[in-house]
Design a protein around this motif. Structure first.
Motif, PDB file in Angstrom:
ATOM      1  N   VAL A  65       0.757  -1.128   0.071  1.00 35.64           N
ATOM      2  CA  VAL A  65      -0.053   0.063  -0.056  1.00 35.64           C
ATOM      3  C   VAL A  65       0.827   1.147  -0.062  1.00 35.64           C
ATOM      4  O   VAL A  65       0.597   2.277  -0.943  1.00 35.64           O
ATOM      5  CB  VAL A  65      -0.927   0.130   1.150  1.00 35.64           C
ATOM      6  N   LEU A  66       1.816   1.138   0.785  1.00 37.26           N
ATOM      7  CA  LEU A  66       2.858   2.368   0.695  1.00 37.26           C
ATOM      8  C   LEU A  66       3.926   2.459   0.026  1.00 37.26           C
ATOM      9  O   LEU A  66       4.896   3.250  -0.072  1.00 37.26           O
ATOM     10  CB  LEU A  66       3.288   2.409   2.249  1.00 37.26           C
ATOM     11  N   TRP A  67       3.881   1.602  -0.993  1.00 36.39           N
ATOM     12  CA  TRP A  67       4.955   1.578  -2.017  1.00 36.39           C
ATOM     13  C   TRP A  67       6.339   1.293  -1.740  1.00 36.39           C
ATOM     14  O   TRP A  67       7.483   1.772  -2.272  1.00 36.39           O
ATOM     15  CB  TRP A  67       4.696   2.816  -3.124  1.00 36.39           C
ATOM     16  N   THR A  68       6.651   0.679  -0.620  1.00 39.58           N
ATOM     17  CA  THR A  68       8.187   0.554  -0.303  1.00 39.58           C
ATOM     18  C   THR A  68       8.907  -0.331  -1.043  1.00 39.58           C
ATOM     19  O   THR A  68      10.026  -0.448  -1.360  1.00 39.58           O
ATOM     20  CB  THR A  68       8.056  -0.005   1.364  1.00 39.58           C
ATOM     21  N   GLN A  69       7.869  -1.471  -1.869  1.00 40.08           N
ATOM     22  CA  GLN A  69       8.356  -2.413  -2.673  1.00 40.08           C
ATOM     23  C   GLN A  69       7.685  -2.141  -3.984  1.00 40.08           C
ATOM     24  O   GLN A  69       6.657  -2.478  -4.218  1.00 40.08           O
ATOM     25  CB  GLN A  69       8.389  -3.828  -2.183  1.00 40.08           C
ATOM     26  N   ALA A  70       8.245  -1.403  -4.998  1.00 44.32           N
ATOM     27  CA  ALA A  70       7.772  -1.147  -6.036  1.00 44.32           C
ATOM     28  C   ALA A  70       7.190  -2.514  -6.900  1.00 44.32           C
ATOM     29  O   ALA A  70       6.024  -2.535  -7.337  1.00 44.32           O
ATOM     30  CB  ALA A  70       8.342  -0.617  -7.082  1.00 44.32           C
ATOM     31  N   GLU A  71       8.092  -3.639  -6.987  1.00 45.98           N
ATOM     32  CA  GLU A  71       7.697  -4.776  -7.752  1.00 45.98           C
ATOM     33  C   GLU A  71       6.548  -5.388  -7.043  1.00 45.98           C
ATOM     34  O   GLU A  71       5.640  -5.849  -7.831  1.00 45.98           O
ATOM     35  CB  GLU A  71       8.806  -5.528  -7.887  1.00 45.98           C
ATOM     36  N   ALA A  72       6.283  -5.473  -5.878  1.00 43.74           N
ATOM     37  CA  ALA A  72       5.164  -6.230  -5.019  1.00 43.74           C
ATOM     38  C   ALA A  72       3.941  -5.177  -5.323  1.00 43.74           C
ATOM     39  O   ALA A  72       2.715  -6.000  -5.640  1.00 43.74           O
ATOM     40  CB  ALA A  72       5.155  -6.208  -3.609  1.00 43.74           C
ATOM     41  N   THR A  73       4.015  -3.988  -5.456  1.00 41.17           N
ATOM     42  CA  THR A  73       2.942  -3.110  -5.718  1.00 41.17           C
ATOM     43  C   THR A  73       2.342  -3.265  -7.177  1.00 41.17           C
ATOM     44  O   THR A  73       1.039  -3.175  -7.365  1.00 41.17           O
ATOM     45  CB  THR A  73       3.217  -1.660  -5.462  1.00 41.17           C
ATOM     46  N   PHE A  74       3.493  -3.252  -7.948  1.00 37.56           N
ATOM     47  CA  PHE A  74       2.898  -3.335  -9.541  1.00 37.56           C
ATOM     48  C   PHE A  74       2.600  -5.018  -9.596  1.00 37.56           C
ATOM     49  O   PHE A  74       1.373  -5.142 -10.397  1.00 37.56           O
ATOM     50  CB  PHE A  74       4.208  -3.263 -10.413  1.00 37.56           C
ATOM     51  N   MET A  75       2.814  -5.708  -8.948  1.00 34.92           N
ATOM     52  CA  MET A  75       2.206  -7.081  -9.099  1.00 34.92           C
ATOM     53  C   MET A  75       0.817  -7.299  -8.419  1.00 34.92           C
ATOM     54  O   MET A  75      -0.022  -7.744  -9.207  1.00 34.92           O
ATOM     55  CB  MET A  75       3.023  -8.319  -8.376  1.00 34.92           C
ATOM     56  N   ALA A  76       0.556  -6.369  -7.396  1.00 36.62           N
ATOM     57  CA  ALA A  76      -0.774  -6.258  -6.811  1.00 36.62           C
ATOM     58  C   ALA A  76      -1.592  -5.630  -7.695  1.00 36.62           C
ATOM     59  O   ALA A  76      -2.689  -6.031  -8.038  1.00 36.62           O
ATOM     60  CB  ALA A  76      -0.829  -5.729  -5.438  1.00 36.62           C
ATOM     61  N   PHE A  77      -1.368  -4.484  -8.556  1.00 35.00           N
ATOM     62  CA  PHE A  77      -1.961  -3.633  -9.399  1.00 35.00           C
ATOM     63  C   PHE A  77      -2.140  -4.735 -10.541  1.00 35.00           C
ATOM     64  O   PHE A  77      -3.334  -4.751 -11.145  1.00 35.00           O
ATOM     65  CB  PHE A  77      -1.169  -2.378 -10.027  1.00 35.00           C
ATOM     66  N   GLY A  78      -1.254  -5.373 -11.281  1.00 29.39           N
ATOM     67  CA  GLY A  78      -1.726  -6.310 -12.182  1.00 29.39           C
ATOM     68  C   GLY A  78      -2.424  -7.576 -11.860  1.00 29.39           C
ATOM     69  O   GLY A  78      -3.422  -7.646 -12.782  1.00 29.39           O
ATOM     70  N   LEU A  79      -2.340  -7.752 -10.664  1.00 31.62           N
ATOM     71  CA  LEU A  79      -3.428  -9.146 -10.277  1.00 31.62           C
ATOM     72  C   LEU A  79      -4.536  -8.409 -10.026  1.00 31.62           C
ATOM     73  O   LEU A  79      -5.822  -9.126 -10.598  1.00 31.62           O
ATOM     74  CB  LEU A  79      -2.940  -9.580  -9.035  1.00 31.62           C
ATOM     75  N   LEU A  80      -4.995  -7.324  -9.453  1.00 31.61           N
ATOM     76  CA  LEU A  80      -6.070  -6.744  -9.544  1.00 31.61           C
ATOM     77  C   LEU A  80      -6.844  -6.279 -10.676  1.00 31.61           C
ATOM     78  O   LEU A  80      -8.200  -6.474 -11.052  1.00 31.61           O
ATOM     79  CB  LEU A  80      -6.238  -5.530  -8.507  1.00 31.61           C
TER      80      LEU A  80
END
Length: 128
Positions: A45-60
């Motif tokens: 949620v806080l974008w501390t790990q960009a790849e995890a955030t992009f993965m979550a956005f892609g999954l959503l």
């Protein structure tokens, strides 16, 4: 009548299902798991790990596109079956998986290591 049929289950006899130590260990392990999960969610949620955030956005995004075409119940059923059957299948065919997949896995891991070696660390680039 229950008191005479099963005297050990009467109301005046207390039954201890789990010991206090077992309960303490279970609560501690659950709290550790919840801490790890909350840390991962906070990182996304806080974008501390960009790849995890992009993965979550892609999954959503994938879920958003696929939702109108399939019901939730078959998806839950399919994922549940995969969770139960894939570990068994992998363990039953471990030798074949090692024989056929290990060279590709080693090649991919060395390729990843080579790419990561080319990326400079933040502390090497930015001098404070």
């Amino acid at each position: 009548a229950v008191r005479y049929a099963a005297p050990q289950s009467s109301a005046d006899h207390s039954i201890e299902i789990l010991s206090q130590d077992a309960i303490k260990v279970a609560v501690e392990s659950i709290s550790k798991i919840l801490n790890v999960v909350s840390q991962k969610v906070r990182d996304v949620v806080l974008w501390t790990q960009a790849e995890a955030t992009f993965m979550a956005f892609g999954l959503l995004q994938l879920i958003r596109v696929a939702t109108p075409y399939c019901s939730l119940l078959p998806v839950i059923w399919f994922v549940g079956n995969l969770l139960l059957s894939v570990p068994y299948a992998c363990e039953a065919n471990r030798e074949q998986l090692e024989k056929h997949c290990r060279p590709y896995l080693d090649k991919a891991l060395t390729f990843k290591a080579e790419l990561m070696a080319k990326v400079p660390k933040y502390t090497d680039v930015v001098k404070e």
